[in-house]
Write an enzyme that holds these catalytic residues in place. Sequence first.
Site, PDB file in Angstrom:
ATOM      1  N   GLU A   1      54.587  30.981  23.073  1.00 35.01           N
ATOM      2  CA  GLU A   1      53.451  30.744  21.829  1.00 35.01           C
ATOM      3  C   GLU A   1      54.452  32.206  20.779  1.00 35.01           C
ATOM      4  O   GLU A   1      55.473  32.998  21.007  1.00 35.01           O
ATOM      5  CB  GLU A   1      52.998  32.246  22.286  1.00 35.01           C
ATOM      6  CG  GLU A   1      51.648  31.069  23.543  1.00 35.01           C
ATOM      7  CD  GLU A   1      50.720  31.628  23.396  1.00 35.01           C
ATOM      8  OE1 GLU A   1      49.851  30.530  23.836  1.00 35.01           O
ATOM      9  OE2 GLU A   1      50.141  33.157  24.006  1.00 35.01           O
TER      10      GLU A   1
ATOM     11  N   CYS B   1      55.787  37.232  15.332  1.00 39.21           N
ATOM     12  CA  CYS B   1      55.846  38.002  16.328  1.00 39.21           C
ATOM     13  C   CYS B   1      56.539  36.254  17.458  1.00 39.21           C
ATOM     14  O   CYS B   1      55.794  35.003  17.782  1.00 39.21           O
ATOM     15  CB  CYS B   1      55.023  38.105  17.368  1.00 39.21           C
ATOM     16  SG  CYS B   1      55.226  38.700  19.029  1.00 39.21           S
TER      17      CYS B   1
ATOM     18  N   CYS C   1      59.595  35.859  31.969  1.00 41.93           N
ATOM     19  CA  CYS C   1      60.004  36.631  31.598  1.00 41.93           C
ATOM     20  C   CYS C   1      60.716  37.211  32.807  1.00 41.93           C
ATOM     21  O   CYS C   1      59.795  37.194  34.293  1.00 41.93           O
ATOM     22  CB  CYS C   1      59.926  37.751  30.847  1.00 41.93           C
ATOM     23  SG  CYS C   1      60.571  39.921  31.125  1.00 41.93           S
TER      24      CYS C   1
ATOM     25  N   CYS D   1      57.431  44.103  34.164  1.00 45.67           N
ATOM     26  CA  CYS D   1      56.287  45.119  34.064  1.00 45.67           C
ATOM     27  C   CYS D   1      55.314  45.326  34.912  1.00 45.67           C
ATOM     28  O   CYS D   1      54.334  44.150  34.247  1.00 45.67           O
ATOM     29  CB  CYS D   1      56.993  45.272  32.949  1.00 45.67           C
ATOM     30  SG  CYS D   1      58.157  45.713  31.865  1.00 45.67           S
TER      31      CYS D   1
ATOM     32  N   CYS E   1      52.345  43.947  32.150  1.00 45.66           N
ATOM     33  CA  CYS E   1      52.449  42.645  30.991  1.00 45.66           C
ATOM     34  C   CYS E   1      52.098  41.591  31.973  1.00 45.66           C
ATOM     35  O   CYS E   1      52.789  41.075  32.821  1.00 45.66           O
ATOM     36  CB  CYS E   1      53.716  42.988  30.935  1.00 45.66           C
ATOM     37  SG  CYS E   1      54.281  41.475  29.762  1.00 45.66           S
TER      38      CYS E   1
ATOM     39  N   CYS F   1      50.165  41.461  22.618  1.00 48.34           N
ATOM     40  CA  CYS F   1      50.421  41.338  23.271  1.00 48.34           C
ATOM     41  C   CYS F   1      50.409  41.486  25.042  1.00 48.34           C
ATOM     42  O   CYS F   1      49.381  41.964  24.968  1.00 48.34           O
ATOM     43  CB  CYS F   1      52.101  43.150  23.224  1.00 48.34           C
ATOM     44  SG  CYS F   1      52.611  43.381  21.739  1.00 48.34           S
TER      45      CYS F   1
HETATM   46  N1  SAH Z   1      60.402  42.098  26.571  1.00 46.43           N
HETATM   47  C1  SAH Z   1      59.956  42.954  25.351  1.00 46.43           C
HETATM   48  C2  SAH Z   1      60.271  42.542  23.827  1.00 46.43           C
HETATM   49  C3  SAH Z   1      58.357  41.758  25.047  1.00 46.43           C
HETATM   50  S1  SAH Z   1      57.246  42.569  25.045  1.00 46.43           S
HETATM   51  C4  SAH Z   1      59.796  44.751  25.763  1.00 46.43           C
HETATM   52  O1  SAH Z   1      59.520  44.762  26.708  1.00 46.43           O
HETATM   53  O2  SAH Z   1      60.227  44.977  25.028  1.00 46.43           O
HETATM   54  C5  SAH Z   1      56.922  43.475  23.422  1.00 46.43           C
HETATM   55  C6  SAH Z   1      55.818  44.611  23.215  1.00 46.43           C
HETATM   56  O3  SAH Z   1      54.300  44.345  24.410  1.00 46.43           O
HETATM   57  C7  SAH Z   1      56.251  45.709  24.776  1.00 46.43           C
HETATM   58  O4  SAH Z   1      56.818  46.728  24.085  1.00 46.43           O
HETATM   59  C8  SAH Z   1      55.541  45.668  25.426  1.00 46.43           C
HETATM   60  O5  SAH Z   1      55.621  46.362  26.624  1.00 46.43           O
HETATM   61  C9  SAH Z   1      53.621  45.286  25.405  1.00 46.43           C
HETATM   62  N2  SAH Z   1      53.013  44.842  26.200  1.00 46.43           N
HETATM   63  C10 SAH Z   1      53.100  43.652  26.773  1.00 46.43           C
HETATM   64  N3  SAH Z   1      52.080  43.883  28.028  1.00 46.43           N
HETATM   65  C11 SAH Z   1      51.338  44.465  26.881  1.00 46.43           C
HETATM   66  C12 SAH Z   1      50.001  44.893  27.336  1.00 46.43           C
HETATM   67  N4  SAH Z   1      48.882  44.350  28.478  1.00 46.43           N
HETATM   68  N5  SAH Z   1      48.846  45.998  26.359  1.00 46.43           N
HETATM   69  C13 SAH Z   1      49.853  45.902  25.517  1.00 46.43           C
HETATM   70  N6  SAH Z   1      50.903  45.725  25.200  1.00 46.43           N
HETATM   71  C14 SAH Z   1      51.616  45.195  25.961  1.00 46.43           C
HETATM   72 FE1  SF4 Z   2      59.735  41.040  30.217  1.00 53.07          FE
HETATM   73 FE2  SF4 Z   2      56.611  41.969  29.353  1.00 53.07          FE
HETATM   74 FE3  SF4 Z   2      57.893  43.725  30.362  1.00 53.07          FE
HETATM   75 FE4  SF4 Z   2      58.962  42.663  27.881  1.00 53.07          FE
HETATM   76  S1  SF4 Z   2      56.742  44.079  28.703  1.00 53.07           S
HETATM   77  S2  SF4 Z   2      60.383  43.033  30.049  1.00 53.07           S
HETATM   78  S3  SF4 Z   2      57.869  40.500  28.360  1.00 53.07           S
HETATM   79  S4  SF4 Z   2      57.863  41.910  32.023  1.00 53.07           S
END
Ligand code: SAH
Ligand code: SF4
Length: 416
Positions: A132, A145, A152, A156, A159, A391
Site C-alpha cells: 500500500e 508514504c 516485513c 515489532c 505493528c 501506520c
Molecule cells: N520499518 C520501518 C518503517 C515502516 S513503519 C520502521 O519501523 O521504522 C513506520 C512507523 O510506523 C514506524 O515508526 C513504526 O514503528 C510505526 N508503527 C508501526 N505500527 C504502528 C501502529 N500500529 N501504530 C502506530 N505506529 C506504528
Molecule cells: Fe517492520 Fe513494522 Fe517493525 Fe517497521 S514497525 S520494522 S514495518 S515490523
Amino acid sequence: MTASPEPVSLDTAAPAPAPLEKTPLEAYVAPDKPSLVGFSRAALKEALIGIGVPPAQTKMRVQQIWHWIYVRGAQNFDVMTTMSKDLRVELDRHFTLARPEVVAEQVSSDGTRKWLLRLPGDGTAGNPHEVECVYIPETDRGTLCVSSQVGCTLTCSFCHTGTQRLVRNLTAGEIVGQILVARDRLGEWPGGTPPTDGIVPTDGGRFISNIVMMGMGEPLYNFEAVRDALLVAADGEGIGISKRRITLSTSGVVPNIVRAGDEIGVMLAVSLHAVRDSVRDELVPLNKKYPIAQLMEACRNYPGLNNARRITFEYVMLKGVNDSLADAKALVKLVKGIPAKINLIPFNPWPGTRYECSDWEQIEKFSEYVFAAGYSSPVRTPRGRDISAACGQLKSETERLTARERMALRAMAMTE
Ligand code: SAH
Ligand code: SF4
C-alpha cells in the site's frame, strides 16, 4: 534481476567491507519486458546500448526519456514525440513504462488517499504480492508514504505489518512506481486534473512535496533498491523532491544507517519507541541484535547531521508500556547531544493486538515534558482513519476481503 540469497556488499575498494544486511528479493518474477521506471541514468544508458542505440546518442536519449517519464508522466513510448518513430517502436519492443497495478483506491473524507498496489509475482498459496501507498495532504505540504517490502521480516509486536507472512523486497522500479502511480491518480502531471476534495495543499507548491519511507517494510533491509529509488526521486531534472523532504524510517538496522547517510543522504527517522532495552527488546525485537546504546551511537554518527538536518525519533504511545513521565525523562536524556525531533505517534490498534493507545492526557503530559526540555515534539495526528490509512494498519483491511470484494473494489478503482 535475480534473487540474491547471500548478503551482498556494494563496497568494492574497502579492504574488509561490512556485509550489507538485507532481505533477499525472494519470489520476484521479472516481467518479460522490463519497465524502465526506476532505472538509474547509468542503467538506462546500458539498456539503450543493449538495443542498438549508437553510443554517441545515448546521453541525449537518456535525457529525453528521463524527462518524458519523470516530468511529463509518459505511460508509453508513443507519446515521446521528441524521438523518432523508429526508436519509439524499438523501445516498445523491449521495454515498458509499467507501474504497479492499482487494485483499489480509497479516499478519506479528509483527502487522504490509499492505494492497494499489485506487484508481479503470485506469492505462496495464491497470495498476491501487494503493498500500500498512502497520500496525506496538509495545507502546506503533501506527503506520500511509500512501502519498501511486501510484509516485513521484523516482528515489532505493535505493528500489523510484522504479522504478515509473505515477504519480498520491492525493486527500485516498484518503489519509484508508487510515486508515479500517486502522481497519475492525483493528476499531477502537466495538463492533469488535480483533486479538489478534502484538504489540498495550497501553498502553490506540489501535491506530492514530501516522501516518507514509512509504509510496509524495513527500508534498510532493502538498502540498494531504496537507495536507487530515492536517488531517482531526488533527481533535480525529474521528480525533483529535495533530499531534505525525503525521510527514511528505520527500526534500527545499525550497520546500514551510516551507509544510508553516505549513499542516500536523506533525512533519517528512527523508530525508538522505548528507552530501556528490556522494553525495546519486546517492542522492536531487532533491539536484541542492535541495542539502544549502539543505535544511539549510529545516530550520533549519521553523516550530515546538524541542527538544520535533525534525526526524528519516532515514539509510539502505548498505554502502560512506555508512556510514563519517567520514560519521557529518560527519552530526553537519551537523545541529549543529538540534533533531534521527537515524533509521538498515537498507537493505531488492529484486531488481535495486545496493546492500547495511551490516554490523550498522558500523551499531552509526555509531549509537554519533551517540549519543555527543548525538543519539538509534535503528536502525529491520525489521518485517514476512516480508510485505515494509518501506520501499522496498511493492507490489513484488504487482506480480510474475499475475492469477490476485491473484484468489486478493483472495478470501482477502474471506473474512477
Ligand atoms: N520499518 C520501518 C518503517 C515502516 S513503519 C520502521 O519501523 O521504522 C513506520 C512507523 O510506523 C514506524 O515508526 C513504526 O514503528 C510505526 N508503527 C508501526 N505500527 C504502528 C501502529 N500500529 N501504530 C502506530 N505506529 C506504528
Ligand atoms: Fe517492520 Fe513494522 Fe517493525 Fe517497521 S514497525 S520494522 S514495518 S515490523
